[in-house]
Motif scaffolding. Structure first.
Motif, mmCIF file in Angstrom:
data_model
loop_
_atom_site.group_PDB
_atom_site.id
_atom_site.type_symbol
_atom_site.label_atom_id
_atom_site.label_comp_id
_atom_site.label_asym_id
_atom_site.label_seq_id
_atom_site.Cartn_x
_atom_site.Cartn_y
_atom_site.Cartn_z
ATOM 1 N N VAL A 45 -3.747 27.970 158.558
ATOM 2 C CA VAL A 45 -4.223 26.768 159.251
ATOM 3 C C VAL A 45 -3.758 26.786 160.702
ATOM 4 N N LEU A 46 -2.494 27.160 160.913
ATOM 5 C CA LEU A 46 -1.963 27.233 162.272
ATOM 6 C C LEU A 46 -2.705 28.285 163.088
ATOM 7 N N ILE A 47 -2.988 29.415 162.488
ATOM 8 C CA ILE A 47 -3.684 30.484 163.198
ATOM 9 C C ILE A 47 -5.079 30.039 163.613
ATOM 10 N N SER A 48 -5.747 29.303 162.731
ATOM 11 C CA SER A 48 -7.098 28.836 163.057
ATOM 12 C C SER A 48 -7.084 27.828 164.203
ATOM 13 N N ARG A 49 -5.941 27.159 164.417
ATOM 14 C CA ARG A 49 -5.857 26.135 165.468
ATOM 15 C C ARG A 49 -5.464 26.713 166.828
ATOM 16 N N VAL A 50 -4.443 27.563 166.856
ATOM 17 C CA VAL A 50 -3.930 28.011 168.155
ATOM 18 C C VAL A 50 -4.027 29.514 168.368
ATOM 19 N N GLY A 51 -4.431 30.249 167.367
ATOM 20 C CA GLY A 51 -4.618 31.676 167.565
ATOM 21 C C GLY A 51 -3.539 32.538 166.938
ATOM 22 N N HIS A 52 -3.936 33.745 166.636
ATOM 23 C CA HIS A 52 -3.118 34.724 165.946
ATOM 24 C C HIS A 52 -1.833 35.069 166.707
ATOM 25 N N VAL A 53 -1.973 35.461 167.979
ATOM 26 C CA VAL A 53 -0.832 35.941 168.749
ATOM 27 C C VAL A 53 0.163 34.819 169.035
ATOM 28 N N TRP A 100 -3.644 41.769 159.597
ATOM 29 C CA TRP A 100 -3.945 42.819 160.561
ATOM 30 C C TRP A 100 -4.167 44.160 159.853
ATOM 31 N N LEU A 101 -3.275 44.497 158.937
ATOM 32 C CA LEU A 101 -3.415 45.753 158.188
ATOM 33 C C LEU A 101 -4.692 45.771 157.361
ATOM 34 N N ASN A 102 -4.979 44.645 156.722
ATOM 35 C CA ASN A 102 -6.165 44.569 155.878
ATOM 36 C C ASN A 102 -7.435 44.715 156.705
ATOM 37 N N ALA A 103 -7.439 44.106 157.910
ATOM 38 C CA ALA A 103 -8.621 44.180 158.764
ATOM 39 C C ALA A 103 -8.835 45.590 159.309
ATOM 40 N N GLN A 104 -7.754 46.340 159.517
ATOM 41 C CA GLN A 104 -7.858 47.683 160.092
ATOM 42 C C GLN A 104 -8.116 48.760 159.039
ATOM 43 N N SER A 105 -8.069 48.400 157.765
ATOM 44 C CA SER A 105 -8.238 49.389 156.704
ATOM 45 C C SER A 105 -9.653 49.357 156.141
ATOM 46 N N THR A 106 -10.026 50.423 155.459
ATOM 47 C CA THR A 106 -11.312 50.522 154.768
ATOM 48 C C THR A 106 -11.043 50.618 153.271
ATOM 49 N N ASN A 107 -12.096 50.599 152.463
ATOM 50 C CA ASN A 107 -11.910 50.729 151.021
ATOM 51 C C ASN A 107 -11.225 52.044 150.667
ATOM 52 N N GLU A 108 -11.480 53.089 151.485
ATOM 53 C CA GLU A 108 -10.890 54.395 151.205
ATOM 54 C C GLU A 108 -9.413 54.452 151.578
ATOM 55 N N SER A 160 -0.023 44.532 171.860
ATOM 56 C CA SER A 160 -1.117 45.358 171.357
ATOM 57 C C SER A 160 -2.453 44.914 171.942
ATOM 58 N N ALA A 161 -3.322 45.886 172.187
ATOM 59 C CA ALA A 161 -4.664 45.586 172.688
ATOM 60 C C ALA A 161 -5.669 45.441 171.557
ATOM 61 N N SER A 162 -5.230 45.674 170.313
ATOM 62 C CA SER A 162 -6.145 45.565 169.178
ATOM 63 C C SER A 162 -6.591 44.123 168.996
ATOM 64 N N PRO A 163 -7.841 43.906 168.617
ATOM 65 C CA PRO A 163 -8.311 42.535 168.410
ATOM 66 C C PRO A 163 -7.615 41.893 167.221
ATOM 67 N N ALA A 164 -7.288 40.623 167.374
ATOM 68 C CA ALA A 164 -6.631 39.892 166.287
ATOM 69 C C ALA A 164 -7.626 39.638 165.167
ATOM 70 N N PRO A 165 -7.224 39.877 163.911
ATOM 71 C CA PRO A 165 -8.147 39.699 162.796
ATOM 72 C C PRO A 165 -8.303 38.237 162.411
ATOM 73 N N ALA A 166 -9.377 37.942 161.734
ATOM 74 C CA ALA A 166 -9.542 36.614 161.143
ATOM 75 C C ALA A 166 -8.616 36.512 159.942
ATOM 76 N N THR A 167 -7.959 35.374 159.785
ATOM 77 C CA THR A 167 -7.004 35.192 158.701
ATOM 78 C C THR A 167 -7.484 34.085 157.778
ATOM 79 N N PRO A 379 -0.370 35.729 149.684
ATOM 80 C CA PRO A 379 -1.699 35.859 149.079
ATOM 81 C C PRO A 379 -2.597 36.859 149.794
ATOM 82 N N VAL A 380 -2.374 37.080 151.096
ATOM 83 C CA VAL A 380 -3.207 38.036 151.836
ATOM 84 C C VAL A 380 -3.057 39.432 151.247
ATOM 85 N N ALA A 381 -1.799 39.886 151.055
ATOM 86 C CA ALA A 381 -1.564 41.212 150.490
ATOM 87 C C ALA A 381 -1.988 41.275 149.030
ATOM 88 N N ALA A 382 -1.719 40.204 148.275
ATOM 89 C CA ALA A 382 -2.095 40.187 146.868
ATOM 90 C C ALA A 382 -3.610 40.254 146.704
#
Length: 404
Positions: A45-53, A100-108, A160-167, A379-382
């Motif tokens: 909820v906090l991330i959606s209001r003020v941003g990831h970083v 961030w890890l989940n957004a940067q990974s693929t199914n493989e 980091s210059a990587s784009p912040a993922p949606a959470t 819950p994100v990792a789970a």
């Protein structure tokens, strides 16, 4: 994790020096897990209001400040409040990192990335115990060192210059639906929460009250986590090939048995370390086992909500475990630490046996893949682990059909 791992053991070391009782240290330990549970729910909820970083930086600053504040406020209630804050901050940091890890990974790659992430967490906690031998818990040096580690760790992310993922975190499944889907998963994860919190928070308290040196306490706590690195893979391999309930029962029984060895070990340091290594080594695989077992009886759409529900149930057990163990240690002595752990392991083992008489075994080829998720994952990792397991099974089924 080096900084966070230091503060867990420091609570027991410095708390003993300050004269805090076992029940007081149990309350302080529970405070962390209460804050962790709230943070896992509200950080998105906090991330959606003020941003990831911004959230990431704010939580890091608060955590760093909280670590420095401990030696300045030698009061159990002040420490409890600080631990609640640290739990909230660490949970939010986990949510951010895991997103961030989940957004940067693929199914493989998701399975390998999650496994590496979990290994880093465990190795960080173990390494933190060695760092504790470099200073004196009676001074502020170790608290300052932990604060520095936490502060430095945020630089790579904030720069980091990587784009912040949606959470996003799915709405947790109701406790009623979770229990209906997997009684063993729900009950087992609750008692496992009590075991994990007791080991991580009260292990140093046990060491202090039995007269261990600071170095011996650090080694003892490290042993509680080191076993996970050894037993995670073989237990996971076995659980993909036989009835998972048997593996759950056997792992819990082994954990409980070695807790009894710890109870009767007295001042035999080798026996205490062996008990810590094996009992602690059963805890982390049991968490992943119970998560995988629960997913076996759910559809892909139900898994995210169930993962959130299991994290909540685990957190409730983690809050309760240190409270009861601290009270038991005050009443019957420090070795109640082992009795509490052994009794809780026994409950999981007996309930797993009971459930084997109530539900037929699911064919092994229809079960989801096991993945090493450590206790305390948000819950994100789970959810990511559950999604990977489901995708892996679907891919295997598709390959089998193609071969046929």
């Amino acid at each position: 994790m080096l900084g966070n791992g230091m503060q867990f053991t420091l609570m027991g070391l410095r708390g003993d020096i300050e004269g805090f009782s076992a029940p007081e240290l149990g309350i302080i330990t529970s405070g962390y897990f209460a804050g962790f549970l709230v943070g896992a729910r509200y950080t998105p909820v906090l991330i959606s209001r003020v941003g990831h970083v911004r959230v990431f930086g704010a939580l890091g600053g608060l955590m760093s400040a909280g670590l420095i504040a401990f030696p300045l406020l030698a009061d159990p209630w002040a420490w409890t409040a600080l631990r609640v804050m640290l739990g909230f901050c660490m949970s939010g940091i986990y949510v951010t990192a895991e997103s961030w890890l989940n957004a940067q990974s693929t199914n493989e790659t998701r399975g390998k990335i999650l496994a590496a992430y979990m290994i880093c967490q465990t190795v960080g906690i173990i390494g933190a115990q060695w760092l504790l031998t470099l200073g004196d818990a009676a001074t502020s040096v170790l608290f300052i060192g932990a604060s520095i580690l936490v502060s430095v760790s945020f630089a790579p992310i904030l720069l980091s210059a990587s784009p912040a993922p949606a959470t996003t975190v799915s709405r947790p499944m109701s406790l009623k639906d979770l229990f209906s889907s997997s009684p063993l998963g729900a009950v087992g994860i609750f008692f496992l929460g009590a075991i994990y919190a007791t080991q991580s928070g009260m292990g140093a308290v046990f060491g202090g009250q039995t007269g261990m040196t600071a170095n011996a306490i650090s080694l003892f706590v490290a042993a509680l986590f080191a076993g996970a690195l050894v037993f995670q893979y073989p237990i996971g391999w076995l659980s993909d090939r036989i009835d998972r309930r048997k593996v759950i029962c056997g792992s819990a029984a082994i954990g409980g048995g070695f807790c009894m060895i710890g109870f009767f070990a007295g001042d035999n340091e080798f026996a205490l370390l062996a008990a810590a290594f094996i009992a602690g080594g059963m805890t982390t695989p049991l968490y992943a086992l119970l998560l995988a077992y629960t997913n076996d009886y759910l559809t892909s759409d139900e898994m995210p909500g169930a993962s959130g529900g299991l994290v909540f149930v685990f957190g409730a057990g983690a809050i309760l475990g240190p409270l009861l163990t601290g009270w038991a240690m005050e009443v019957t002595g420090p070795f109640a630490f082992w009795l509490s752990l052994g009794a809780t392991f026994a409950v999981i083992a007996v309930y797993a046996l009971y459930r084997m008489t109530q539900r037929a075994q699911m064919p092994v080829e229809e079960t989801d893949s096991y993945i090493s998720v450590v206790p305390g994952a948000t819950p994100v990792a789970a959810e990511a682990a559950s999604a990977w397991a489901a995708d892996n099974v679907e891919a295997d089924v598709a390959d089998d059909r193609a071969t046929a």
